[in-house]
Every structure is written in C-alpha cells, then in structure tokens.
Enzyme design. Structure first.
Site, mmCIF file in Angstrom:
data_model
loop_
_atom_site.group_PDB
_atom_site.id
_atom_site.type_symbol
_atom_site.label_atom_id
_atom_site.label_comp_id
_atom_site.label_asym_id
_atom_site.label_seq_id
_atom_site.Cartn_x
_atom_site.Cartn_y
_atom_site.Cartn_z
ATOM 1 N N GLY A 144 0.840 -1.185 0.000
ATOM 2 C CA GLY A 144 0.000 0.000 0.000
ATOM 3 C C GLY A 144 0.879 1.241 0.000
ATOM 4 O O GLY A 144 2.045 1.195 0.403
ATOM 5 N N CYS A 145 0.332 2.361 -0.450
ATOM 6 C CA CYS A 145 1.147 3.580 -0.575
ATOM 7 C C CYS A 145 1.576 4.122 0.786
ATOM 8 O O CYS A 145 2.757 4.433 1.003
ATOM 9 C CB CYS A 145 0.412 4.631 -1.389
ATOM 10 S SG CYS A 145 -1.268 5.010 -0.837
ATOM 11 N N TYR A 146 0.630 4.250 1.725
ATOM 12 C CA TYR A 146 1.007 4.683 3.073
ATOM 13 C C TYR A 146 1.955 3.670 3.709
ATOM 14 O O TYR A 146 2.897 4.026 4.419
ATOM 15 C CB TYR A 146 -0.229 4.826 3.960
ATOM 16 C CG TYR A 146 -0.988 6.120 3.827
ATOM 17 C CD1 TYR A 146 -0.378 7.350 4.066
ATOM 18 C CD2 TYR A 146 -2.345 6.119 3.495
ATOM 19 C CE1 TYR A 146 -1.087 8.536 3.961
ATOM 20 C CE2 TYR A 146 -3.056 7.294 3.389
ATOM 21 C CZ TYR A 146 -2.434 8.503 3.628
ATOM 22 O OH TYR A 146 -3.142 9.681 3.525
#
Length: 333
Positions: A144-146
């Site tokens: 995921g990006c976060y």
C-alpha cells in the site's frame, strides 16, 4: 521479443502510471491493457498523457490476460483474487491491490471485510531478505502507498532495537490520486483546494500492513487528504527502546539501495522532489522537547507507492536489474 506484460485496471491512476512506465521499459512488451467501463476506449481518451501509445483498452478477462508472461492487477481492493485464480500458474502476477498483503485473516476481516484470499510474497524489496523472496516468487502482493512510506521509515529502527514497537505514531498527508479515480463529491476540486482533511482516523486499512511489515505492535495513524494530485509525506514518531542515532541506523540500512535515500543533514523530504520517481526520501532526528525519534518520509504514491514499486518487483521476478525502466529522480517544479 521481450517479456510480455499486461495491465488489468488500466483506466485508473495507478494503471495509467503503469502504462507510462511499461511503454518506456526496454525489456517489457505491453501486449494488453484492460478495463471495465472503459473497455473499447482508446487509451489516449482515458490517459491523454500517453499520446503516441496506440492501444485500445480491452475487457478484463482471464483469456486476454493469459497471453502475457506477467500481469499487473491494478484493480479495486477485493477484486484481484477471483481474477488471479483464473490465470495459469505459468503467468506471473503483481497485485497492486490489498487482497494478498495480509497474513492475518482476522485483520483482513476487520479492515476490509469479506473472505481472506490468502497471502502472497510481500513486494517491498528493501526489507531484509525480501528481495530474494520476490525473485523466487510467481505471485507478489505490492505494498500500500502509506505502508511503503511508513515502513521504509520505521522498519530498520525496530529491527535494530532502537524504536519501541509498542509506541509508534504516524501523521501522513496524501494527494487525492491515492483515493482512486472514481468520482466522489469530497474529491471535487472545490472541496479539496485550500483544505486539509483528516479521514479514517484510527482505522486506516494500511495499519495492519504496516505492523506486519515493521514489527510494530501498537500504531496510531492519522491520514490527511492534501490539496495536491500525488505524493505522500509521513511524520513517524516513536519512543526510544535503546539510545542510538536513528539517522545513522537508516543510513546503514539503506546503504547501496537505489531508491531509498537518507537526505543530507539539514535537508527535509518534500513530496515534489519525489514526483514521477520510484524514490523514497528520508530524514531522521530526535525531537528536542519530547526526546522521541522523528522520521520524515516522502514518496510518490503512484510511483514507489504503487506502479513504480510494482515494476521494481516485476524486474526482480523476471531476473532483470531492478532499476530498469525506473527513475530515481523526481520531476520538479
């Protein structure tokens, strides 16, 4: 003839970024790109930045994708598992969705809901031993990006015994492309411009992924929607478990890594510097008042946080140099 690749979910932001990277890749041949509602549409009608790429989006089905040697799934969370199950074992897959990231089925149920599809090799090559696992895998779950932003800032500090895994706090701001391309009222320009908006406070779906990847046992996270198209800036704080220089720990952990850069002292990460790149910029210090570890981390949520990371993993899975077709340099201003 190079390695044949295909993209499912090519009409979205991450899918468009994948197409951009793959179109310029020296070893990957883009043989198919699919979409749901946009099937039958020329790619430039959806992604005008790709003018010159002669490609019509097809329907998302296993028959079309099976023609490829490697498939990127850039589908909404919960939609990858059913399609992946229809693809031959001989076809390698990098899934940009969340379907196969979590090892804990109960965490999946809590944060995503529905049946847990299983667990694939986690696609963050910079974690200890993970590059070899990705190289040996035929199925990889992209981060995921976060999760990528925070994990790169935190994992080496917990692994070295410097940061207390039971006391981690994250405040992170993300551009609107992280919410996807579907029309939503709260993402209208008039709603976003000139505003910072917290969302999913204390219940963001990337929390269990970050804990799994870093070894953190307690993590409080506040995500913030920022008025910009792309980029993430995370502030990660933790209590010391053992006195050490957190910046030195990060420099040692990422020495020689092509895409993770601990900035010179006095320089702080900012999102524009990573835009369009596959790089993550880090800086660490000790808070003068609280004495807590403080790490700032910035990356492009569509680059190292999604499509760039996926291409990096695909390079490794294909036995290619992992930097191939990817830039370490951002585009600014």
């Amino acid at each position: 003839m190079g390695i044949r690749v295909a993209v499912a979910g090519a009409s979205g932001y991450a899918g468009g970024e994948l197409l951009r990277l793959l179109a310029g890749h020296p070893e990957f041949d883009l043989v198919a790109a699919t979409a749901h509602s946009q099937a039958g549409t020329h790619v430039t009608a959806v992604h005008p930045q790709l003018t010159g790429l002669d490609l019509t989006l097809g329907a998302t089905d296993a028959a079309t994708l099976s023609e490829a040697d490697l498939v990127f799934l850039a589908l909404p969370h919960g939609e990858s598992a059913a399609l992946a199950a229809q693809l031959p074992e001989s076809v390698k897959i990098v899934d940009l969705g969340a379907d196969f990231r979590l090892a804990d089925a109960s965490a999946w149920g809590t944060y995503y809901g529905g049946a847990h599809a299983g667990t694939w090799t986690y696609g963050l090559p910079e974690l200890p031993g993970q590059r070899a696992r990705v190289a040996a895998a035929t199925r990889v779950a992209n981060t995921g990006c976060y999760a990528a932003t925070v994990t790169l800032a935190l994992a080496p500090l917990i692994a070295a015994g410097v940061a207390d895994p039971a006391d981690v706090v994250v405040v992170a701001s993300s551009g609107t492309s992280g919410a996807g391309r579907s029309a939503k009222a709260h993402l209208l320009g008039s709603e976003v411009m000139g505003d910072l908006t917290p969302y999913k406070v204390g219940v963001h779906q990337h929390v269990p992924e970050i804990k799994q990847a870093t070894g953190a046992t307690s993590l409080s996270m506040t995500p913030v929607l920022a008025p910009m198209p792309r980029g993430i800036l995370a502030t990660v704080t933790a209590r010391f478990a053992t006195e050490a220089d957190p910046r030195a720990v990060l420099k040692d952990a990422y020495a020689g890594e092509p895409f993770v850069h601990v900035l010179p002292e006095g320089q702080w990460p900012h999102t524009a510097a990573t835009a369009g790149s596959n790089s993550c910029h880090l800086q660490a210090t000790v808070d003068a008042d609280s004495g807590r570890i403080l790490v700032l981390s910035a990356l492009d949520n569509l680059g190292k946080g999604a499509a760039g990371q996926a291409v990096q993993c695909a390079n490794i899975m294909s036995g290619l140099p992992e930097t191939l077709g990817l830039s370490v340099f951002g585009v600014a201003p």
